[in-house]
Design a protein around this motif. Structure first.
Motif, PDB file in Angstrom:
ATOM      1  N   PHE A  57      -3.196  39.387 -33.386  1.00 60.64           N
ATOM      2  CA  PHE A  57      -3.811  40.479 -32.625  1.00 60.64           C
ATOM      3  C   PHE A  57      -5.268  40.210 -32.274  1.00 60.64           C
ATOM      4  O   PHE A  57      -5.842  40.946 -31.471  1.00 60.64           O
ATOM      5  CB  PHE A  57      -3.676  41.797 -33.398  1.00 60.64           C
ATOM      6  N   HIS A  58      -5.869  39.173 -32.835  1.00 66.78           N
ATOM      7  CA  HIS A  58      -7.209  38.783 -32.412  1.00 66.78           C
ATOM      8  C   HIS A  58      -7.164  37.817 -31.227  1.00 66.78           C
ATOM      9  O   HIS A  58      -8.022  37.882 -30.346  1.00 66.78           O
ATOM     10  CB  HIS A  58      -7.975  38.140 -33.574  1.00 66.78           C
ATOM     11  N   TYR A  59      -6.174  36.933 -31.223  1.00 66.42           N
ATOM     12  CA  TYR A  59      -6.085  35.927 -30.161  1.00 66.42           C
ATOM     13  C   TYR A  59      -5.166  36.379 -29.022  1.00 66.42           C
ATOM     14  O   TYR A  59      -5.604  36.547 -27.889  1.00 66.42           O
ATOM     15  CB  TYR A  59      -5.595  34.588 -30.737  1.00 66.42           C
ATOM     16  N   SER A  60      -3.881  36.570 -29.343  1.00 69.34           N
ATOM     17  CA  SER A  60      -2.891  36.870 -28.302  1.00 69.34           C
ATOM     18  C   SER A  60      -3.022  38.277 -27.751  1.00 69.34           C
ATOM     19  O   SER A  60      -2.629  38.533 -26.604  1.00 69.34           O
ATOM     20  CB  SER A  60      -1.479  36.665 -28.858  1.00 69.34           C
ATOM     21  N   ALA A  61      -3.539  39.209 -28.560  1.00 71.66           N
ATOM     22  CA  ALA A  61      -3.585  40.610 -28.120  1.00 71.66           C
ATOM     23  C   ALA A  61      -4.978  41.065 -27.728  1.00 71.66           C
ATOM     24  O   ALA A  61      -5.113  42.081 -27.048  1.00 71.66           O
ATOM     25  CB  ALA A  61      -3.035  41.515 -29.221  1.00 71.66           C
ATOM     26  N   PHE A  62      -6.017  40.338 -28.137  1.00 72.42           N
ATOM     27  CA  PHE A  62      -7.381  40.696 -27.722  1.00 72.42           C
ATOM     28  C   PHE A  62      -7.895  39.712 -26.673  1.00 72.42           C
ATOM     29  O   PHE A  62      -8.152  40.080 -25.525  1.00 72.42           O
ATOM     30  CB  PHE A  62      -8.316  40.723 -28.929  1.00 72.42           C
ATOM     31  N   LEU A  63      -8.031  38.453 -27.046  1.00 75.38           N
ATOM     32  CA  LEU A  63      -8.615  37.477 -26.124  1.00 75.38           C
ATOM     33  C   LEU A  63      -7.753  37.269 -24.881  1.00 75.38           C
ATOM     34  O   LEU A  63      -8.267  37.267 -23.749  1.00 75.38           O
ATOM     35  CB  LEU A  63      -8.804  36.134 -26.841  1.00 75.38           C
ATOM     36  N   LEU A  64      -6.448  37.086 -25.070  1.00 71.91           N
ATOM     37  CA  LEU A  64      -5.587  36.759 -23.928  1.00 71.91           C
ATOM     38  C   LEU A  64      -5.571  37.857 -22.862  1.00 71.91           C
ATOM     39  O   LEU A  64      -5.770  37.557 -21.673  1.00 71.91           O
ATOM     40  CB  LEU A  64      -4.175  36.440 -24.405  1.00 71.91           C
ATOM     41  N   PRO A  65      -5.339  39.144 -23.201  1.00 75.01           N
ATOM     42  CA  PRO A  65      -5.362  40.163 -22.141  1.00 75.01           C
ATOM     43  C   PRO A  65      -6.712  40.252 -21.421  1.00 75.01           C
ATOM     44  O   PRO A  65      -6.755  40.522 -20.214  1.00 75.01           O
ATOM     45  CB  PRO A  65      -5.060  41.465 -22.896  1.00 75.01           C
ATOM     46  N   ILE A  66      -7.809  40.012 -22.154  1.00 73.60           N
ATOM     47  CA  ILE A  66      -9.120  40.078 -21.506  1.00 73.60           C
ATOM     48  C   ILE A  66      -9.306  38.905 -20.556  1.00 73.60           C
ATOM     49  O   ILE A  66      -9.779  39.072 -19.424  1.00 73.60           O
ATOM     50  CB  ILE A  66     -10.238  40.128 -22.566  1.00 73.60           C
ATOM     51  N   THR A 112       1.732  42.243 -16.816  1.00 73.58           N
ATOM     52  CA  THR A 112       2.549  43.239 -17.519  1.00 73.58           C
ATOM     53  C   THR A 112       3.253  42.611 -18.717  1.00 73.58           C
ATOM     54  O   THR A 112       3.309  43.202 -19.812  1.00 73.58           O
ATOM     55  CB  THR A 112       3.583  43.851 -16.560  1.00 73.58           C
ATOM     56  N   ILE A 113       3.781  41.409 -18.529  1.00 77.89           N
ATOM     57  CA  ILE A 113       4.455  40.705 -19.631  1.00 77.89           C
ATOM     58  C   ILE A 113       3.488  40.430 -20.771  1.00 77.89           C
ATOM     59  O   ILE A 113       3.794  40.664 -21.948  1.00 77.89           O
ATOM     60  CB  ILE A 113       5.077  39.387 -19.118  1.00 77.89           C
ATOM     61  N   ILE A 114       2.302  39.949 -20.435  1.00 77.44           N
ATOM     62  CA  ILE A 114       1.305  39.620 -21.463  1.00 77.44           C
ATOM     63  C   ILE A 114       0.912  40.865 -22.250  1.00 77.44           C
ATOM     64  O   ILE A 114       0.671  40.804 -23.463  1.00 77.44           O
ATOM     65  CB  ILE A 114       0.066  38.983 -20.808  1.00 77.44           C
ATOM     66  N   LEU A 115       0.874  42.021 -21.593  1.00 77.55           N
ATOM     67  CA  LEU A 115       0.448  43.250 -22.258  1.00 77.55           C
ATOM     68  C   LEU A 115       1.513  43.819 -23.192  1.00 77.55           C
ATOM     69  O   LEU A 115       1.180  44.405 -24.228  1.00 77.55           O
ATOM     70  CB  LEU A 115       0.052  44.306 -21.218  1.00 77.55           C
ATOM     71  N   ILE A 116       2.787  43.661 -22.834  1.00 78.18           N
ATOM     72  CA  ILE A 116       3.834  44.247 -23.672  1.00 78.18           C
ATOM     73  C   ILE A 116       4.284  43.300 -24.784  1.00 78.18           C
ATOM     74  O   ILE A 116       4.828  43.743 -25.792  1.00 78.18           O
ATOM     75  CB  ILE A 116       5.061  44.674 -22.835  1.00 78.18           C
ATOM     76  N   CYS A 117       4.017  42.016 -24.612  1.00 77.15           N
ATOM     77  CA  CYS A 117       4.536  41.043 -25.580  1.00 77.15           C
ATOM     78  C   CYS A 117       3.993  41.207 -27.003  1.00 77.15           C
ATOM     79  O   CYS A 117       4.748  41.011 -27.959  1.00 77.15           O
ATOM     80  CB  CYS A 117       4.291  39.619 -25.086  1.00 77.15           C
ATOM     81  N   PRO A 118       2.725  41.529 -27.216  1.00 80.65           N
ATOM     82  CA  PRO A 118       2.268  41.687 -28.603  1.00 80.65           C
ATOM     83  C   PRO A 118       3.065  42.719 -29.379  1.00 80.65           C
ATOM     84  O   PRO A 118       3.374  42.527 -30.564  1.00 80.65           O
ATOM     85  CB  PRO A 118       0.805  42.121 -28.437  1.00 80.65           C
ATOM     86  N   ILE A 119       3.429  43.806 -28.718  1.00 77.64           N
ATOM     87  CA  ILE A 119       4.214  44.850 -29.384  1.00 77.64           C
ATOM     88  C   ILE A 119       5.654  44.391 -29.573  1.00 77.64           C
ATOM     89  O   ILE A 119       6.273  44.630 -30.619  1.00 77.64           O
ATOM     90  CB  ILE A 119       4.173  46.159 -28.581  1.00 77.64           C
TER      91      ILE A 119
END
Length: 520
Positions: free
Chosen positions: A148-157, A176-183
């Motif tokens: 959640f620090h790399y794939s969910a914070f850095l990547l969406p930004i 859209t895919i990048i945003l839903i994938c962490p969950i």
């Protein structure tokens, strides 16, 4: 303090942690994010608009520093709480940006989501330090914090920054895919192992889509292009090994993943990404909409009663006094023009069709709308006549009139119609009072042959859209609507009203509009 000086301070702090760290080497992957990548990326976003940042950031960085350079003691939970509170503040900042902007721009929403996801990473970090039983091993708990620090914070930004430069239909799908994938990943790991593989496959499509887009986008310099492409490109390598690990079909084990991902994600993805986007951070293309707002807000029940204190003195026959403010009247059938200028002379027969996937939600929605007496559409697809009237209203806008529509005695709509002009364009401005708020439809009108199109989907610089306003906030909703009106025969029209949410159709209303001969 300049970004360069801030970066030097954070790098020095991290180097000291490396020298005096009391934890295994692989813990430095999360520490690098906490002390370098997260704060520097946040610096690229906030641009001095968040004055309280340092009051929360400095204690948080100090807490991480102490946790990584001292022997574990009873105070560790307190330090973890301090960092957790910092991630909460960042998430609230992201949520505040989202509330002010809504879904107006997908690239900005991606940045908002990255900021909000950080709190989940902080929560998993706290769970690890506090030794909370999450149902996973301590190592997996820690790895989830990294995720959640790399794939969910850095990547969406980073994806949001790319969207500011180059935004196409493919970008919208990939983002859209990048945003839903962490969950999806989190659900898969927790409940459905097969879903973990699906999420990795989605990630593969999304990441390779991003790599393609980086070669289509124009960057400020060659070095920035190289760094950004290297950042996203590294993910194209690591995601393949993530698939192999998730599928358990090779000898790729957790130790290999720690070493492999540690290098690619920290050095190539995060470091190259932060440096690349710091060379030039694309400015936001969003623009604030300055359209007139209705002053009328509802309470628990809307209905006709909301109009009694706001009645005007004018008399209106139609939704529009003169359609020439929107279109060339000579190019459309006269019956369409006559309907809008003499609406009260027509009868409306509606057929409401909720799309299958939305019907369960429609039944729940109906329980609420029946009590509120607004947007109270029937569940049945049976054709029903809508009756009603048009009355003048004073709500702070020009020539506002309310169109009240009923089916038998049930209030269906109370819609307040007005118009405004800006930058050479004329928009239909429709306000629907809701409890302590209002939903606003800003529509463009276009001639399509002998048909008239009213749509909330406009160009990038258009005000068109569906908004929710409450207090001082105007929030763009992920809704789209359009009306397509055509003449069937003399004095008889057909209108198709389509509604979408996140571009998915969920409601279609067909109207048969017939001139009432008794009104002539």
């Amino acid at each position: 303090m300049t970004f360069k000086k801030i970066a030097i301070l954070h790098i020095i702090l991290f180097l000291i942690v490396i020298i005096f760290s009391m934890t295994p080497w692989y813990f430095l992957m999360l520490t690098a994010a906490q002390l370098v990548f997260v704060p520097l990326t946040f610096q690229l976003i906030w641009k001095q608009e968040y004055k309280l940042y340092y009051y929360f950031a400095i204690p948080a960085f100090a807490a991480v520093f102490i946790l990584q350079t001292t022997v574990p003691v009873g105070w560790n939970i307190l330090f973890a709480i301090i960092y957790l509170l910092f991630t909460l503040v960042v998430a609230l900042y992201g949520f505040g940006r989202f509330i002010r902007r809504g879904f107006a721009n997908l690239e900005e929403f991606s940045i908002h989501m990255g900021l909000m996801y950080l709190f989940i990473g902080g929560a998993w970090f706290f769970a690890y330090i506090a030794e909370i039983d999450t149902g996973f091993s301590p190592l997996l708990t820690w790895l989830t914090a990294i995720h959640f620090h790399y794939s969910a914070f850095l990547l969406p930004i980073f994806v949001g920054f790319l969207g500011r430069l180059y935004k196409t239909t493919l970008y919208k799908v990939v983002c859209t895919i990048i945003l839903i994938c962490p969950i999806v990943v989190a659900i898969g790991i927790t409940f459905f192992p097969w879903l973990e593989i699906v999420s990795v496959l989605l990630y593969i499509f999304g990441i390779y889509g991003l790599i393609y887009l980086t070669f289509k986008a124009y960057f400020a310099s060659t070095i920035q292009a190289v760094l950004v492409r290297l950042s996203f490109g590294s993910l194209g390598v690591t995601i393949i090994f993530s698939l192999l690990y998730a599928a358990r079909i090779t000898n790729v084990d957790i130790d290999f993943m720690l070493r492999f991902h540690g290098f690619f994600n920290c050095v190539l993805f995060a470091l190259c990404g932060v440096i690349g986007w710091s060379l030039f951070t694309p400015p936001s293309k969003e623009r604030s909409s300055q359209f007139p707002l209705s002053t009328i807000r509802g309470k628990r029940i809307i209905g006709e009663e909301i109009l009694t204190k706001n009645l005007g003195t004018d008399t209106f026959k139609g939704l529009v006094d003169d359609m020439s403010i929107y279109v060339d009247k000579e190019k459309l059938p006269s019956s369409i023009i006559h309907f809008y200028e003499n609406t009260t002379q027509y009868r409306l027969f509606s057929e409401v069709r909720w799309h299958s996937w939305f019907k369960p939600l429609a039944f729940i929605y109906k329980l609420i709308s029946r009590k509120v007496q607004q947007l109270n559409l029937p569940i049945s697809a049976k054709q029903m006549e809508m009756t009603g009237d048009i009355v003048a209203i004073e709500d702070g806008r020009e020539k506002t009139r309310a169109w009240i529509r009923k089916i038998e005695k049930d209030i269906i709509f109370v819609a307040l119609y007005s118009s405004y002009q800006t930058k050479g364009n004329t928009y239909m401005n429709i306000s629907l009072p809701l409890p302590w708020s209002s939903m606003i439809g800003i529509l463009e009108l276009h001639q399509q042959g002998e048909k008239l199109l009213l749509t909330s989907k406009g160009a990038a610089n258009s005000d068109a859209g569906i908004y929710l306003t409450a207090n001082k906030y105007v929030f763009k909703l992920p809704l789209q609507e359009q009306f397509l009106i055509r003449e069937m025969k003399e004095d008889q029209l057909h209108a198709k009203h389509q509604m979408k949410i996140f571009s998915l159709p969920f409601l279609t209303i067909d109207y048969a509009i017939v001139l009432n001969e008794n009104s002539l």
